[in-house]
Scaffold this motif. Sequence first.
Motif, short mmCIF file in Angstrom:
data_model
loop_
_atom_site.label_atom_id
_atom_site.label_comp_id
_atom_site.label_asym_id
_atom_site.label_seq_id
_atom_site.Cartn_x
_atom_site.Cartn_y
_atom_site.Cartn_z
N ARG A 123 0.70 7.03 -7.65
CA ARG A 123 1.56 5.87 -7.37
C ARG A 123 3.03 6.19 -7.62
N PRO A 128 4.56 9.78 0.31
CA PRO A 128 4.25 8.40 0.73
C PRO A 128 2.77 8.18 1.01
N VAL A 129 2.04 9.22 1.43
CA VAL A 129 0.61 9.06 1.70
C VAL A 129 -0.15 8.81 0.40
N ARG A 131 1.08 7.76 -2.41
CA ARG A 131 1.54 6.50 -2.99
C ARG A 131 0.86 5.31 -2.32
N THR A 132 0.69 5.37 -1.01
CA THR A 132 0.05 4.27 -0.27
C THR A 132 -1.44 4.18 -0.58
N TRP A 135 -1.85 2.69 -4.06
CA TRP A 135 -1.57 1.26 -4.03
C TRP A 135 -2.71 0.49 -3.38
N GLY A 136 -3.28 1.03 -2.29
CA GLY A 136 -4.39 0.36 -1.61
C GLY A 136 -5.62 0.27 -2.50
#
Length: 354
Positions: A123, A128-129, A131-132, A135-136
Amino acid sequence: MVSPSPVTPADPAAVPPAGPPQDDSPPLGPNPGEPPAPRTAVEDLPRIVPRRRVGRRLTAAAALLVFALLVDSVVRNQAFQWEVVGRYFTTGAVLDGLLLTLWLTGVVMVLGFLLGTPLAVMRLSGNPVLRTLSWGYVWIFRSTPLLVQLLFWFNIGALYPTLGLGIPYGPQFVSVQTVNLLGPTLTAVIGLTLHEAAYAAEVVRGGILSVDSGQTEAAQALGLGRRRTLRRIVVPQAMRSIVPTAGNMLIGTLKGTSIVSVLAVHDLLYSVQLVYNQTYQVIPLLLVATVWYVAVTTVLSAGQFYVERYYARGAARALPPTPWQRLRVHLAVLRARLRALTAADARPAVGGDR
């Protein structure tokens, strides 16, 4: 003709002050002929009277009265059937359920933080992958009730009857029936772990963000890598923020394991339910489970206090006193007061004998 010389004022120090004549003799003491007792600076100070907090005393007295009435109603109420509570408190079925509850709590907490820590690092990653995806995961498992997750995993065989290992969209080398693979206990471990990992990720992420960014900048200036900085500098300081929340999660997980009774897992609550379904003594058997939960939670809270005290060594000038240290201080103060009262009562007796 000689003019009279002007009269110059005399020296002020030589002119006696106006008023009644002063007596240079020392003041007499309590008895004629005895010198007076010297006055100390403490006697000249005004007496300090503590503030009378009437409202606080009345509130404390009312609270103690309500507490005493509550305890009296619980102890003297025959409907609680305390003799039945004592009879079933240490039976084999209850102790087996307690051991399974403790085992389930420990396994879920360890696996939850082992999975939640990489999720927290993902996170905070610059990718960005990752981190996403992190988060999901947190969003899904925090948005779904725990009971729904457990029921979903318990019925996973309806969606995936078999699980296999092999080439994607190709031949499979090993396959197993899901019904035979996931029993009630394993289903409870999987469901609780995945749910706990989502919260553990947020706890670890909050602890890492609580560390000042200057610590990371100083480590980078010294040439330390990102992983070593995270392991040796950031995480030890983040533990001061992680431990209190992790302790609350541990206690919440201990109580939350009671929900696995819907899957027929023989935890503490399910073991108690099996007993009162036969004896119809619902209230005393529920009290057995309640007392055990309170006892284990008390032990865990004491352990949390000592862990927090350990990680506060570098942040506080003086560590908070332990309960035993506080007890020793209170006992020392009580002994000092008793000695003072004993000495005050003995003084008149000695003077009267003289």
